[in-house]
Every structure is written in structure tokens, then in C-alpha cells.
Write a protein that holds these residues in place. Sequence first.
Motif, mmCIF file in Angstrom:
data_model
loop_
_atom_site.group_PDB
_atom_site.id
_atom_site.type_symbol
_atom_site.label_atom_id
_atom_site.label_comp_id
_atom_site.label_asym_id
_atom_site.label_seq_id
_atom_site.Cartn_x
_atom_site.Cartn_y
_atom_site.Cartn_z
ATOM 1 N N SER A 1 100.050 30.959 41.754
ATOM 2 C CA SER A 1 101.443 30.950 41.141
ATOM 3 C C SER A 1 102.154 32.410 41.241
ATOM 4 O O SER A 1 103.053 32.507 41.092
ATOM 5 C CB SER A 1 101.430 30.205 39.672
ATOM 6 N N VAL A 2 101.025 33.438 41.082
ATOM 7 C CA VAL A 2 101.142 34.909 41.210
ATOM 8 C C VAL A 2 101.098 35.297 42.541
ATOM 9 O O VAL A 2 102.745 35.794 43.321
ATOM 10 C CB VAL A 2 100.306 35.097 40.179
ATOM 11 N N VAL A 3 100.627 35.015 44.197
ATOM 12 C CA VAL A 3 100.138 35.719 45.051
ATOM 13 C C VAL A 3 101.573 35.239 45.769
ATOM 14 O O VAL A 3 101.448 33.798 45.600
ATOM 15 C CB VAL A 3 98.538 35.600 45.547
ATOM 16 N N ASP A 4 101.780 35.707 47.226
ATOM 17 C CA ASP A 4 101.925 34.875 48.400
ATOM 18 C C ASP A 4 101.445 33.966 48.526
ATOM 19 O O ASP A 4 100.518 34.019 48.874
ATOM 20 C CB ASP A 4 102.098 36.029 49.297
ATOM 21 N N LYS A 5 102.266 32.668 48.379
ATOM 22 C CA LYS A 5 101.675 31.444 48.525
ATOM 23 C C LYS A 5 101.130 31.521 50.160
ATOM 24 O O LYS A 5 100.964 32.023 51.737
ATOM 25 C CB LYS A 5 103.850 30.698 49.044
ATOM 26 N N ASP A 6 99.816 30.740 50.090
ATOM 27 C CA ASP A 6 99.297 30.178 51.109
ATOM 28 C C ASP A 6 98.094 32.101 51.397
ATOM 29 O O ASP A 6 98.353 31.949 52.211
ATOM 30 C CB ASP A 6 99.378 29.735 51.904
ATOM 31 N N SER A 7 98.193 32.907 50.301
ATOM 32 C CA SER A 7 97.781 33.762 51.117
ATOM 33 C C SER A 7 95.784 34.388 50.541
ATOM 34 O O SER A 7 95.376 34.951 50.534
ATOM 35 C CB SER A 7 98.587 35.362 50.528
ATOM 36 N N GLY A 8 95.499 33.183 49.942
ATOM 37 C CA GLY A 8 94.291 33.709 48.718
ATOM 38 C C GLY A 8 93.272 33.640 49.939
ATOM 39 O O GLY A 8 93.056 32.062 51.023
ATOM 40 N N PHE A 9 92.468 34.128 49.532
ATOM 41 C CA PHE A 9 90.120 33.953 50.195
ATOM 42 C C PHE A 9 89.880 33.792 49.498
ATOM 43 O O PHE A 9 90.089 35.421 48.924
ATOM 44 C CB PHE A 9 90.843 34.465 51.397
ATOM 45 N N GLU A 10 88.853 33.664 48.677
ATOM 46 C CA GLU A 10 88.002 33.641 47.805
ATOM 47 C C GLU A 10 86.188 34.434 48.246
ATOM 48 O O GLU A 10 86.196 33.925 49.232
ATOM 49 C CB GLU A 10 87.813 32.229 46.739
ATOM 50 N N ILE A 11 85.538 34.804 47.620
ATOM 51 C CA ILE A 11 84.866 36.027 48.232
ATOM 52 C C ILE A 11 83.731 35.414 47.272
ATOM 53 O O ILE A 11 84.076 34.927 45.748
ATOM 54 C CB ILE A 11 84.776 37.471 47.713
ATOM 55 N N SER A 12 82.670 34.250 47.076
ATOM 56 C CA SER A 12 81.741 34.386 46.674
ATOM 57 C C SER A 12 82.121 33.127 45.865
ATOM 58 O O SER A 12 81.912 33.046 44.681
ATOM 59 C CB SER A 12 81.270 35.486 46.246
ATOM 60 N N PRO A 13 82.961 31.718 46.322
ATOM 61 C CA PRO A 13 82.800 31.255 44.902
ATOM 62 C C PRO A 13 82.215 30.305 44.334
ATOM 63 O O PRO A 13 81.969 29.565 42.989
ATOM 64 C CB PRO A 13 83.577 30.192 45.991
ATOM 65 N N LEU A 14 80.553 30.063 44.543
ATOM 66 C CA LEU A 14 79.606 29.733 44.297
ATOM 67 C C LEU A 14 78.487 30.584 43.351
ATOM 68 O O LEU A 14 78.151 29.941 42.701
ATOM 69 C CB LEU A 14 78.772 28.913 45.100
ATOM 70 N N TYR A 15 78.832 31.805 43.420
ATOM 71 C CA TYR A 15 78.206 33.179 42.674
ATOM 72 C C TYR A 15 78.752 33.444 41.042
ATOM 73 O O TYR A 15 79.603 33.355 41.079
ATOM 74 C CB TYR A 15 77.432 34.039 43.766
ATOM 75 N N GLY A 16 78.305 33.516 40.103
ATOM 76 C CA GLY A 16 78.619 34.074 39.352
ATOM 77 C C GLY A 16 80.265 33.752 38.533
ATOM 78 O O GLY A 16 80.719 34.424 38.475
ATOM 79 N N ARG A 17 80.330 32.543 38.488
ATOM 80 C CA ARG A 17 81.513 31.542 38.898
ATOM 81 C C ARG A 17 82.356 31.865 37.743
ATOM 82 O O ARG A 17 83.189 31.405 37.127
ATOM 83 C CB ARG A 17 81.025 29.935 39.124
ATOM 84 N N SER A 18 81.713 32.579 36.415
ATOM 85 C CA SER A 18 82.675 32.023 35.218
ATOM 86 C C SER A 18 83.703 33.953 35.982
ATOM 87 O O SER A 18 84.451 33.874 35.205
ATOM 88 C CB SER A 18 82.199 33.343 34.006
#
Length: 559
Positions: free
Chosen positions: A336-353
Motif C-alpha cells: 500500500s505504501v510503495v510504488d505498485k508492483d515494485s516489490g522484490f523480497e529477499i530471503s523470505p524463508l529465513y529469519g521470518r520475523s
Amino acid sequence: MDDWKPEVEQLARLRNLRKRMGGPDGVARQHAQGRLTVRERIDLFADAGSFQETSTLAGRALWDDDGQVRSFRADAYVTGQVLLGGRPAIVEAGDFTNRGGSSDSGIPYPRVDTARLAAVQRIPFIRLLDGAGGSVRNYDPAARAAGGDGSGPAPADDEAPLVQIGPTGTPGSFDLAPRPDFSGLATAADDLASRMAEGNLLAQVPVVAVVLGSVAGLPAVHVGDCHFSVMTKTAETFVGGPPMVAQALGVQVTKQQLGDWTVQAKVSGVVNNVAETEADAFAQVRRFLSYLPPSVWQLPPWLEPADDPNRRDDYLISAIPKRRTAAYDVRRIIRSVVDKDSGFEISPLYGRSIVTMFARLDGFPVAVIANDCRHDGGAMTPAACIKAERFIDVCDNFHLPIVYLGDVPGFMIGLDSEAGGIIRFANRLSYAIREARVPYISIVIRRMYGVASVLAKPDGLSVRYAWPSAESGSLVAQGGVMAAYRREIEAAPDPTAKRLEIEDRFQRMASVLRQPALARPQEVIDPRDTRPAIVDFIRKTHAVNATRLGPRLRVGMRP
């Protein structure tokens, strides 16, 4: 003949033989495993027709008495320059069809030092890994005698000025500074910093590792020696394979048990991301590099945005539940905050908190860090600290402003956390945040407790905002009350009711609306003003960020 035509023809023949890689049988075995060959990978990864190969003669040739090449075994690495979305990069790729990509396939003919080329040309360096590393064959006298002079056996033949404040934005939004003019930005690095970083590739250009097969030994070391790594679900990486483990430890394991994606991306965190296919892995690498400059001597690439900088999403007014124990989706808040469709997550499976993500705001590449209350209540576990520290270092190195959405109850407590070294990793994360010189904006969206409040950077080129839902203090009431009021609680007719009464009192007192000094925000804002506030900050700090190019000088010693 008085020309070099025969030699040119010989050169063409050698190059053609090198392109055969490990020969038809080796190529067939690679395809049978559902994996591409090294040259098919480069063709799929790079812009069409952009690959410029180096070390095209690296291989072991067998010559006859007339100086004609009889056979040729290619080196197990293919190297060269490519274009990725029109931007140059250096690629070094392992060839598993050639003795499993092991170094005993290495040839006396030297390969170009691709890492040095990437450093001096100031462009990204990508390793496509598929190889077994060292081999005892390197120490076999007979093998060295047969091939050390290049005459050994080979396969059969044939084959941005200061920013001024602009006009007021749309009703209900922040007054946004105009987008900076990118002309005339200084790009020269500080001389001292340049000298100190010389020879350190990671301090200069983006380095990426892609795990595409069974990767062991030195190639496995490269998996951890980079800014971003991705592996396919059919790949594995480990220091030593099953035969070595069995011999040294007497334990029978499979390659998958040692180092597939469930181990390296979920448990160890050695690998950042996981890809379904090789094409997916390459797409992720291209996406990752799209947020970064080609080197630390340039700013991250700005793109003309298609999203309104003053956009206010009504969802944010109710994003945080009134019930304090209720969970919510922090990634939806980010979207809702960043430019639409601009996100790319890094390490989504590790340190998940903790969530670490690249995105764009008003076209500027930024780094987003956010606590995820759905995992460990958003507390900073040892893994979350390691993940956040590494991410902050990458962002600081390549001048990406950091946006932190805070909801942290503190550093994780308990037996597992203490045994996992939480004190050490909490300190390392604190140092990384203090050392970061990039613009850093924090939005406290719910909890900000204990020493973990350092995540909302209090100094340097930073600002803090808070939502009305924010609360803060030295301890979360549920834990602190029992420690501070134990005697009073235990002496009460109804200890549980007494404890809940005291906790409720402290929770009300912890509200940022009652004691704003606790969270130390610059301002408490309507959640819907979050995007305009961040865009305004990024624009105003861009000119300062542009003066800090070049390698980072680390001034602190991390514990």
C-alpha cells in the motif's frame, strides 16, 4: 604461405571444439537431469546476442607432429561479458558436463580473471554455479605427468543540485519536494575509500551467485561470498559431499539432506531466494540487479514512476487491529505504501520475523525492512538479526535509502535464542544500523520496545514517524509487569485479575498519543499519509545521498 590464415583457421577450430563442452555424452547426462548446459544458461540469462566470451582457448589440446590439433577438452568454466536489460555485467559459469565442473578439468592455459574485470570496469559480477570444486586428481602424479604439459588425454576429435521545496501536494498529503534533477551529480569516489576498497570486489560492485546443480568445495564458498544468491529446487550446495561426510564422520546422507533449498534457504540462510526453474532464477537475478547501480560509484537507477506520489490508501487506517494480540499482513501494508508492483523480497524463508525487500518509491529504489508479527511476534531472533544486518550492509554499500516499518516487541528471549547467540547478533545488527550512512526513515506502526528500538535509527540521516497505533517502552507490559510487581500480584486475592489490571494501565500509558517522547517520533501521522511522507523524505535527502558515493569505510568493529 606468407599470411596467418592457417593459424586463424586453427583458432576457429579450437573455439568450435571448446563449445562442445564435455562432449555429447556429458551434455546428454546434463539434459537427463533436467538441467541446461552452461552455454544454454548464458543464452537464456543474457540479452539475446550480447555474450562476448573470454578465454575461448582455455582447454587441454592434443597436437600432432605437424602442429595440428587432434583433440580438445574444454575448461570447466565459460566466462565473458553480457548485457542484462541493456546493462553490462560479467559472467563466470561452471560447466558440469566436464568432469562435474571439478577443478581437475582446469587447464594450463590461464582463464581471464573475471572478478578483476568486473572490478576495473565497475559492473556486476554473476557466477552461475554448477561444479564439484577440487578433486584428488589434482594430486595424482600419473595424471599430472600425462596432462601437465597440455599433451594429456582428451575427448575424441570432431566434435543528481540541492533540492528546493515545491508546491503543496494534493489535499490531505504532505508537501513534497520536487523530484531532483539528476544532471551534474558527482560520481568521483573518495580517493582514500577507493584505495582501501581496491581488490575487494564485494565493496565495489554487485556480486551474485546462482546455484544450478550440485555445488561443492570452492564454488560452494562463492555461494556465501556475494550480495544475493538464488538456487533452484533441484540444486544442492555444501562444503563436502556425501562421500566425504561418510568417510570423515561415518554418516550416510544424501545431497539433498546436506544442502538442498530446505536447508540452505530456510535453515542456514546461506541462500537468499529459491527458484522453481533456471529461467525463474535468472529472472530473479535480473530483478535484483535492477534496483542496484552497476557499482558503488553510481546512484541506484531511478525510473519514471507510473504511481501517484501522493496516493493515500484508505486500507491503512484499519491495517493495525485494535486488539493488540491480533495479527495482520505487513506485506499488504508495504504494498500500500510503495510504488505498485515494485516489490522484490529477499530471503523470505529465513529469519521470518523480519521482512527484507527492495521496492520503488516515486521511482527511487529503496530498501524496506518490516517486522512480521505472524512469526515469533515480530521479535528479533538470531536469524532475523543476521538477515537484517546483511541486508542493511548491502543497502548501505549501494546507496539505497532504507524504509523501516516497526512493530517489534524486542530481541527474542528464551533458551533457544540465548543458545543461538542473540546477544552477539543483536550487537552486530545495532552496529550495522549505526554505521549506515544512507537516508533512513522509520514508521513505528505498532510496538517499539526495548533495545530493539535501535531498528528505528535515532541518529544520522534519519527521521522517525509513528502511527496513532504505536506504543513503546523499555519492556512489553505482559512481561515487565510480572517482573516489577510480583509481590503485589501474588498478594492480591485474585492474582490474575490484578496482573491484568496493571498490564492494562501500562498498555494505555505506552500509547504514543499519551507519551510521544517514548517512541521519539518527529511526528505522529495519519497512516494514510505514510507514502507521501516517505516520498518527501527520499526527495529531500537525495542530494545528500549523491555526495556519499564510493566504497563504504567501516569505522566500527562488530562484535
